[in-house]
Scaffold this motif. Sequence first.
Motif, PDB file in Angstrom:
ATOM      1  N   MET A  85       0.831  -1.196   0.000  1.00  0.00           N
ATOM      2  CA  MET A  85       0.000   0.000   0.000  1.00  0.00           C
ATOM      3  C   MET A  85       0.869   1.250   0.000  1.00  0.00           C
ATOM      4  SD  MET A  85      -2.710  -1.090   3.003  1.00  0.00           S
ATOM      5  CE  MET A  85      -3.696   0.404   2.806  1.00  0.00           C
ATOM      6  N   ILE A  86       0.368   2.304  -0.616  1.00  0.00           N
ATOM      7  CA  ILE A  86       0.868   3.658  -0.385  1.00  0.00           C
ATOM      8  C   ILE A  86      -0.195   4.357   0.443  1.00  0.00           C
ATOM      9  CG2 ILE A  86       1.408   5.882  -1.422  1.00  0.00           C
ATOM     10  CD1 ILE A  86       2.699   4.487  -3.728  1.00  0.00           C
ATOM     11  N   VAL A  87       0.177   4.796   1.629  1.00  0.00           N
ATOM     12  CA  VAL A  87      -0.793   5.384   2.552  1.00  0.00           C
ATOM     13  C   VAL A  87      -0.654   6.905   2.571  1.00  0.00           C
ATOM     14  CG1 VAL A  87      -0.842   3.286   3.949  1.00  0.00           C
ATOM     15  CG2 VAL A  87       0.750   5.117   4.541  1.00  0.00           C
ATOM     16  N   ASN A  88      -1.709   7.548   3.065  1.00  0.00           N
ATOM     17  CA  ASN A  88      -1.755   9.018   3.119  1.00  0.00           C
ATOM     18  C   ASN A  88      -1.534   9.639   1.742  1.00  0.00           C
ATOM     19  OD1 ASN A  88      -2.173   8.844   5.880  1.00  0.00           O
ATOM     20  ND2 ASN A  88      -0.012   9.121   6.371  1.00  0.00           N
ATOM     21  N   ALA A  89      -2.103   9.002   0.728  1.00  0.00           N
ATOM     22  CA  ALA A  89      -1.993   9.503  -0.639  1.00  0.00           C
ATOM     23  C   ALA A  89      -3.195  10.381  -0.970  1.00  0.00           C
ATOM     24  CB  ALA A  89      -1.906   8.338  -1.620  1.00  0.00           C
ATOM     25  N   ALA A  90      -3.093  11.145  -2.042  1.00  0.00           N
ATOM     26  CA  ALA A  90      -4.167  12.063  -2.429  1.00  0.00           C
ATOM     27  C   ALA A  90      -5.420  11.295  -2.827  1.00  0.00           C
ATOM     28  CB  ALA A  90      -3.712  12.948  -3.585  1.00  0.00           C
ATOM     29  N   ALA A  91      -6.560  11.736  -2.328  1.00  0.00           N
ATOM     30  CA  ALA A  91      -7.841  11.098  -2.649  1.00  0.00           C
ATOM     31  C   ALA A  91      -8.442  11.644  -3.932  1.00  0.00           C
ATOM     32  CB  ALA A  91      -8.828  11.284  -1.494  1.00  0.00           C
ATOM     33  N   LYS A  92      -8.106  12.891  -4.283  1.00  0.00           N
ATOM     34  CA  LYS A  92      -8.637  13.514  -5.488  1.00  0.00           C
ATOM     35  C   LYS A  92      -7.513  14.206  -6.246  1.00  0.00           C
ATOM     36  CE  LYS A  92     -13.448  14.419  -4.139  1.00  0.00           C
ATOM     37  NZ  LYS A  92     -14.508  15.471  -4.031  1.00  0.00           N
ATOM     38  N   ALA A  93      -7.711  14.315  -7.552  1.00  0.00           N
ATOM     39  CA  ALA A  93      -6.791  15.068  -8.400  1.00  0.00           C
ATOM     40  C   ALA A  93      -7.579  16.057  -9.233  1.00  0.00           C
ATOM     41  CB  ALA A  93      -6.005  14.132  -9.305  1.00  0.00           C
ATOM     42  N   VAL A  94      -7.039  17.245  -9.389  1.00  0.00           N
ATOM     43  CA  VAL A  94      -7.603  18.239 -10.297  1.00  0.00           C
ATOM     44  C   VAL A  94      -6.602  18.464 -11.422  1.00  0.00           C
ATOM     45  CG1 VAL A  94      -8.368  20.621 -10.598  1.00  0.00           C
ATOM     46  CG2 VAL A  94      -8.977  19.363  -8.514  1.00  0.00           C
ATOM     47  N   ASP A  96       2.338  22.900 -18.109  1.00  0.00           N
ATOM     48  CA  ASP A  96       2.909  21.710 -18.726  1.00  0.00           C
ATOM     49  C   ASP A  96       2.620  20.504 -17.845  1.00  0.00           C
ATOM     50  OD1 ASP A  96       4.774  21.681 -16.612  1.00  0.00           O
ATOM     51  OD2 ASP A  96       6.295  22.735 -17.778  1.00  0.00           O
ATOM     52  N   GLU A  97       3.232  19.375 -18.186  1.00  0.00           N
ATOM     53  CA  GLU A  97       2.926  18.128 -17.480  1.00  0.00           C
ATOM     54  C   GLU A  97       3.426  18.122 -16.040  1.00  0.00           C
ATOM     55  OE1 GLU A  97       6.981  17.483 -19.310  1.00  0.00           O
ATOM     56  OE2 GLU A  97       5.094  18.484 -19.851  1.00  0.00           O
ATOM     57  N   THR A  98       4.300  19.053 -15.675  1.00  0.00           N
ATOM     58  CA  THR A  98       4.839  19.080 -14.319  1.00  0.00           C
ATOM     59  C   THR A  98       3.989  19.880 -13.343  1.00  0.00           C
ATOM     60  OG1 THR A  98       6.205  21.064 -14.630  1.00  0.00           O
ATOM     61  CG2 THR A  98       7.161  18.949 -15.299  1.00  0.00           C
ATOM     62  N   ASN A  99       3.067  20.717 -13.850  1.00  0.00           N
ATOM     63  CA  ASN A  99       2.291  21.569 -12.947  1.00  0.00           C
ATOM     64  C   ASN A  99       0.796  21.569 -13.239  1.00  0.00           C
ATOM     65  OD1 ASN A  99       2.018  23.171 -15.242  1.00  0.00           O
ATOM     66  ND2 ASN A  99       3.575  24.637 -14.614  1.00  0.00           N
ATOM     67  N   CYS A 100       0.335  20.700 -14.119  1.00  0.00           N
ATOM     68  CA  CYS A 100      -1.083  20.711 -14.485  1.00  0.00           C
ATOM     69  C   CYS A 100      -1.944  19.881 -13.534  1.00  0.00           C
ATOM     70  CB  CYS A 100      -1.274  20.202 -15.918  1.00  0.00           C
ATOM     71  SG  CYS A 100      -0.788  18.483 -16.175  1.00  0.00           S
ATOM     72  N   LEU A 101      -1.324  19.203 -12.554  1.00  0.00           N
ATOM     73  CA  LEU A 101      -2.063  18.291 -11.679  1.00  0.00           C
ATOM     74  C   LEU A 101      -1.829  18.648 -10.220  1.00  0.00           C
ATOM     75  CD1 LEU A 101      -3.834  15.707 -12.188  1.00  0.00           C
ATOM     76  CD2 LEU A 101      -1.807  14.380 -11.599  1.00  0.00           C
ATOM     77  N   THR A 102      -2.905  18.718  -9.445  1.00  0.00           N
ATOM     78  CA  THR A 102      -2.808  18.939  -8.005  1.00  0.00           C
ATOM     79  C   THR A 102      -3.691  17.934  -7.283  1.00  0.00           C
ATOM     80  OG1 THR A 102      -4.585  20.591  -8.054  1.00  0.00           O
ATOM     81  CG2 THR A 102      -2.320  21.398  -8.233  1.00  0.00           C
ATOM     82  N   GLY A 103      -3.348  17.645  -6.021  1.00  0.00           N
ATOM     83  CA  GLY A 103      -4.105  16.663  -5.252  1.00  0.00           C
ATOM     84  C   GLY A 103      -4.676  17.254  -3.979  1.00  0.00           C
ATOM     85  N   SER A 104      -5.659  16.541  -3.412  1.00  0.00           N
ATOM     86  CA  SER A 104      -6.253  16.947  -2.147  1.00  0.00           C
ATOM     87  C   SER A 104      -6.809  15.721  -1.443  1.00  0.00           C
ATOM     88  CB  SER A 104      -7.372  17.974  -2.367  1.00  0.00           C
ATOM     89  OG  SER A 104      -8.436  17.393  -3.110  1.00  0.00           O
ATOM     90  N   GLY A 105      -7.029  15.856  -0.126  1.00  0.00           N
ATOM     91  CA  GLY A 105      -7.582  14.762   0.667  1.00  0.00           C
ATOM     92  C   GLY A 105      -6.572  13.647   0.880  1.00  0.00           C
ATOM     93  N   TYR A 106      -7.001  12.621   1.623  1.00  0.00           N
ATOM     94  CA  TYR A 106      -6.116  11.508   1.936  1.00  0.00           C
ATOM     95  C   TYR A 106      -6.844  10.187   1.789  1.00  0.00           C
ATOM     96  CZ  TYR A 106      -3.004  15.029   3.893  1.00  0.00           C
ATOM     97  OH  TYR A 106      -2.197  16.122   4.062  1.00  0.00           O
ATOM     98  N   THR A 107      -6.138   9.205   1.245  1.00  0.00           N
ATOM     99  CA  THR A 107      -6.652   7.851   1.148  1.00  0.00           C
ATOM    100  C   THR A 107      -5.454   6.922   1.028  1.00  0.00           C
ATOM    101  OG1 THR A 107      -8.238   6.414  -0.014  1.00  0.00           O
ATOM    102  CG2 THR A 107      -6.836   7.824  -1.378  1.00  0.00           C
ATOM    103  N   SER A 108      -5.709   5.629   0.852  1.00  0.00           N
ATOM    104  CA  SER A 108      -4.635   4.649   0.672  1.00  0.00           C
ATOM    105  C   SER A 108      -4.818   3.945  -0.670  1.00  0.00           C
ATOM    106  CB  SER A 108      -4.640   3.609   1.800  1.00  0.00           C
ATOM    107  OG  SER A 108      -4.343   4.215   3.043  1.00  0.00           O
ATOM    108  N   TYR A 109      -3.700   3.687  -1.348  1.00  0.00           N
ATOM    109  CA  TYR A 109      -3.716   2.957  -2.607  1.00  0.00           C
ATOM    110  C   TYR A 109      -3.224   1.539  -2.345  1.00  0.00           C
ATOM    111  CZ  TYR A 109      -3.489   7.744  -4.549  1.00  0.00           C
ATOM    112  OH  TYR A 109      -3.701   9.065  -4.841  1.00  0.00           O
ATOM    113  N   VAL A 110      -3.938   0.564  -2.852  1.00  0.00           N
ATOM    114  CA  VAL A 110      -3.560  -0.842  -2.711  1.00  0.00           C
ATOM    115  C   VAL A 110      -3.050  -1.351  -4.055  1.00  0.00           C
ATOM    116  CG1 VAL A 110      -4.363  -3.173  -2.154  1.00  0.00           C
ATOM    117  CG2 VAL A 110      -5.259  -1.203  -0.881  1.00  0.00           C
TER     118      VAL A 110
END
Length: 370
Positions: A231-240, A253-267
């Motif tokens: 798992m990756i824990v404390n990961a972003a739950a949403k992306a804009v 560009d591809e380095t700044n067009c994405l931001t995250g918010s919230g917390y969840t875990s990826y399995v």
Amino acid sequence: MAVVVSCVILPGCSNEENVYGDDSSGTLFVPGDSEVEILLSLSNQSGIAIDKRAAIDGDGDFENMGVFCLARQKQDINASPEDINWFSTDEASATACIMNNVQARKTGGDVTWMDADKHYYYPISQFYSYDFYGYYPYVTGNDITAMDNRVEVTYELDGTKDIIWGRATSNEQYAYSATYFRQSGNKGRYPTLDLKHVMTRFKFQVAPGAEVEGGDEVSPAMKDYAVSKVMIVNAAAKAVLTVADFNQMTALDETNCLTGSGYTSYVLCDEEGTPIEPVMVGMDMNTMTSLGESILAIPQSEYIVRVTLVNMSTGDEFVTEHPLKLINSSTFQPGHTYTVTITAHEPKEVQLQANLNAWVDAEDNPSVNL
């Protein structure tokens, strides 16, 4: 680390919200259209493919990419063009957006509109030059916001979503417009939509560690151990995803067009998108065994990983007690694949030995006077 990049070609455009009529051929006519049609195809350099796996590898077919064609700057051909307002309801601004979230599909080396009957054209008015923007996966409704010269898309994240973004732009005179494609030398040329992965990808593998530090042998007990969860824990739950922004014409560009918010875990999941089944650690220190498909995350400077080992004979599980941090010297990069190696050792049961000493008579005994 591998960067997967694709170049999509667009020869041409028209706002499907302003359809004037159609003929038996299915061609759509929009008031003010030129004869220069917008088509869409892929260059031979295409390297992005979409399937049901988490991350996208190689070349292949996919559907549901969104395309925008938006005014970049005013031209000097006709007088007094309106200030650029992509999504204004004012008729004078109607040609500022000539493709508004149009669905496209890739088949082999070709890209076509999901609605094969639709045709799009550059405006005949020649007020603006245009850029193209593409993104994947396609969304509609409340998950996309198009207003104030900005387009944003919101995604729920679970570690299996690959997000792709790209733009076609040019500093050439009149690019891109009907006038540009009428000039000698530009016939048959196409805008190139450069698609890129904007997530960071982690692949995982496991190998057994030495029974003793510095040794070259694996504990015999490791034959029963497997990795049952990563798992990756404390990961972003949403992306804009910022698909387009008039105020960041040169900066986005591809380095700044994405931001995250919230917390969840990826399995970590397999290629079918389901959590991995236990994978045996093995007995060879030099053999790396792949785990699942991959985990996709918003680029950042560090991630916290949690690993679960299971003894397949007893069913006992062992979860890493302390956070395992993945740290890079700089921010993990979008479009890069990082391979994480897990070295597994035999879990040790906590034991303590004690020796009970017999009572010993003290020689210096205290006394009390009553």
